[in-house]
Design a protein around this motif. Structure first.
Motif, mmCIF file in Angstrom:
data_model
loop_
_atom_site.group_PDB
_atom_site.id
_atom_site.type_symbol
_atom_site.label_atom_id
_atom_site.label_comp_id
_atom_site.label_asym_id
_atom_site.label_seq_id
_atom_site.Cartn_x
_atom_site.Cartn_y
_atom_site.Cartn_z
ATOM 1 N N UNK A 34 125.971 -78.711 -21.774
ATOM 2 C CA UNK A 34 127.226 -79.178 -22.379
ATOM 3 C C UNK A 34 127.642 -80.507 -21.748
ATOM 4 N N UNK A 35 128.205 -81.426 -22.522
ATOM 5 C CA UNK A 35 128.616 -82.725 -21.990
ATOM 6 C C UNK A 35 129.874 -82.615 -21.132
ATOM 7 N N UNK A 36 129.962 -83.456 -20.113
ATOM 8 C CA UNK A 36 131.127 -83.428 -19.215
ATOM 9 C C UNK A 36 131.816 -84.793 -19.160
ATOM 10 N N UNK A 37 131.798 -85.512 -20.279
ATOM 11 C CA UNK A 37 132.441 -86.830 -20.305
ATOM 12 C C UNK A 37 133.491 -86.954 -21.408
ATOM 13 N N UNK A 38 133.793 -85.856 -22.085
ATOM 14 C CA UNK A 38 134.695 -85.928 -23.231
ATOM 15 C C UNK A 38 136.121 -85.613 -22.818
ATOM 16 N N UNK A 39 136.705 -86.501 -22.018
ATOM 17 C CA UNK A 39 138.076 -86.323 -21.566
ATOM 18 C C UNK A 39 138.384 -87.199 -20.371
ATOM 19 N N UNK A 40 139.669 -87.420 -20.126
ATOM 20 C CA UNK A 40 140.098 -88.272 -19.021
ATOM 21 C C UNK A 40 140.427 -87.479 -17.761
ATOM 22 N N UNK A 41 140.536 -86.166 -17.902
ATOM 23 C CA UNK A 41 140.802 -85.288 -16.765
ATOM 24 C C UNK A 41 139.870 -84.086 -16.845
ATOM 25 N N UNK A 42 139.597 -83.479 -15.700
ATOM 26 C CA UNK A 42 138.727 -82.302 -15.692
ATOM 27 C C UNK A 42 139.320 -81.196 -16.551
ATOM 28 N N UNK A 43 140.639 -81.045 -16.530
ATOM 29 C CA UNK A 43 141.286 -80.019 -17.346
ATOM 30 C C UNK A 43 141.034 -80.258 -18.833
ATOM 31 N N UNK A 44 141.085 -81.518 -19.254
ATOM 32 C CA UNK A 44 140.849 -81.848 -20.659
ATOM 33 C C UNK A 44 139.395 -81.598 -21.046
ATOM 34 N N UNK A 45 138.478 -81.953 -20.156
ATOM 35 C CA UNK A 45 137.057 -81.715 -20.421
ATOM 36 C C UNK A 45 136.801 -80.222 -20.593
ATOM 37 N N UNK A 46 137.355 -79.417 -19.691
ATOM 38 C CA UNK A 46 137.162 -77.968 -19.758
ATOM 39 C C UNK A 46 137.745 -77.392 -21.045
ATOM 40 N N UNK A 47 138.920 -77.835 -21.410
ATOM 41 C CA UNK A 47 139.561 -77.333 -22.625
ATOM 42 C C UNK A 47 138.724 -77.645 -23.863
ATOM 43 N N UNK A 48 138.170 -78.866 -23.914
ATOM 44 C CA UNK A 48 137.318 -79.257 -25.036
ATOM 45 C C UNK A 48 136.060 -78.392 -25.110
ATOM 46 N N UNK A 49 135.462 -78.116 -23.951
ATOM 47 C CA UNK A 49 134.234 -77.325 -23.922
ATOM 48 C C UNK A 49 134.464 -75.886 -24.380
ATOM 49 N N UNK A 50 135.589 -75.313 -24.031
ATOM 50 C CA UNK A 50 135.841 -73.917 -24.390
ATOM 51 C C UNK A 50 135.838 -73.694 -25.896
ATOM 52 N N UNK A 51 136.082 -74.743 -26.653
ATOM 53 C CA UNK A 51 136.080 -74.615 -28.110
ATOM 54 C C UNK A 51 134.665 -74.467 -28.679
ATOM 55 N N UNK A 52 133.658 -74.867 -27.899
ATOM 56 C CA UNK A 52 132.294 -74.874 -28.447
ATOM 57 C C UNK A 52 131.316 -73.971 -27.686
ATOM 58 N N UNK A 53 131.710 -73.465 -26.539
ATOM 59 C CA UNK A 53 130.804 -72.637 -25.744
ATOM 60 C C UNK A 53 130.751 -71.206 -26.286
ATOM 61 N N UNK A 54 129.704 -70.434 -25.925
ATOM 62 C CA UNK A 54 129.596 -69.048 -26.392
ATOM 63 C C UNK A 54 130.771 -68.195 -25.934
ATOM 64 N N UNK A 55 130.880 -67.019 -26.532
ATOM 65 C CA UNK A 55 131.993 -66.122 -26.188
ATOM 66 C C UNK A 55 131.942 -65.716 -24.727
ATOM 67 N N UNK A 56 130.729 -65.390 -24.216
ATOM 68 C CA UNK A 56 130.530 -65.098 -22.792
ATOM 69 C C UNK A 56 129.251 -65.784 -22.352
ATOM 70 N N UNK A 57 129.250 -66.322 -21.145
ATOM 71 C CA UNK A 57 128.103 -67.109 -20.709
ATOM 72 C C UNK A 57 128.059 -67.221 -19.188
ATOM 73 N N UNK A 58 126.834 -67.412 -18.679
ATOM 74 C CA UNK A 58 126.627 -67.774 -17.275
ATOM 75 C C UNK A 58 126.765 -69.289 -17.172
ATOM 76 N N UNK A 59 127.358 -69.773 -16.074
ATOM 77 C CA UNK A 59 127.716 -71.186 -15.984
ATOM 78 C C UNK A 59 127.225 -71.798 -14.682
ATOM 79 N N UNK A 60 126.458 -72.890 -14.802
ATOM 80 C CA UNK A 60 125.960 -73.607 -13.624
ATOM 81 C C UNK A 60 126.271 -75.087 -13.785
#
Length: 235
Positions: A34-60
């Motif tokens: 998943x990309x980690x450049x779509x936002x100006x703050x880490x909180x914004x990046x995380x919020x954007x990712x949650x819309x597209x990530x699987x329902x449950x997942x392992x994260x590294x």
């Protein structure tokens, strides 16, 4: 089948950072980067990712990606089944680190982008192996693909990130801390302290590698991921 595996790259890196793991692990599990450049703050990046990530997942996540991973887990603890931090930290920037990022931003905007990237991820942060030049060439190519605007955005996100020590202390999922024994950006001692903060965390140092073990010793990182994916999830 194991839960899907989501990989988050280091700053100024794309999916090629995890190329060996994608090729190896995708035979056994669903793998996505998943990309980690779509936002100006880490909180914004995380919020954007949650819309597209699987329902449950392992994260590294590696470095900056690990910081985004902590925020993802904080926001959606019911969705992140396990967490791996590769050469990363839950700490906020110190004033000195924030000042240094300002200097790098000025360089990037003044036409010295290559110098800024080299300072962000110096050659010395990788182990001295026959493949170091090749890996650094890939790092530079990935960074050039993003360009100065993304460099500035990620630098600002790093400067603004919050201290997440309280968050990682509360983790009750399988956590593995992974780092190279020759990583000068996130030394072994700091990784040991991080592992001690997290209840039940496993520390796995990869000998003979620096900050990018996924490229410096791909088989070792894939083995670490497999071991982490086998850790039981508390009921």
């Amino acid at each position: 089948m194991a839960e899907p595996l989501v990989l988050l790259p280091e700053t100024m890196c794309d999916a090629r950072l995890y190329g060996p793991q994608i090729a190896d692990l995708s035979r056994e599990m669903a793998v996505m980067v998943a990309p980690v450049h779509l936002g100006d703050r880490i909180e914004e990046i995380a919020s954007t990712l949650l819309d597209v990530l699987p329902r449950r997942f392992a994260l590294a996540g590696c470095g900056f990606g690990g910081m985004v991973a902590i925020e993802l887990q904080r926001r959606a603890p019911d969705r992140v089944t396990r967490l791996m931090l590769i050469g990363s930290s839950p700490l906020a920037d110190t004033p000195q680190q924030a000042d240094e990022r300002d200097r790098l931003v000025i360089k990037a905007r003044a036409g010295k982008f290559a110098e800024a990237v080299e300072a962000l991820l110096p050659e010395e942060s990788l182990a001295e192996t026959p493949y170091r030049d090749e890996i650094m060439a890939l790092v530079r190519d990935m960074a050039e693909g993003f360009g100065p605007d993304v460099f500035v955005r990620q630098a600002r996100a790093l400067q603004r990130r919050r201290d997440q020590q309280a968050v990682v202390r509360k983790l009750r999922i399988p956590v593995m801390i992974v780092a190279g024994t020759q990583d000068t950006l996130y030394p072994e001692k700091r990784q040991s302290v991080l592992a001690e903060l997290i209840p039940g965390a496993v520390l796995r140092m990869i000998a003979g590698t620096g900050h990018l073990p996924m490229l410096e010793d791909p088989d070792a990182l894939s083995a670490a991921i497999r071991a982490w994916m086998r850790l039981p999830i508390p009921r």
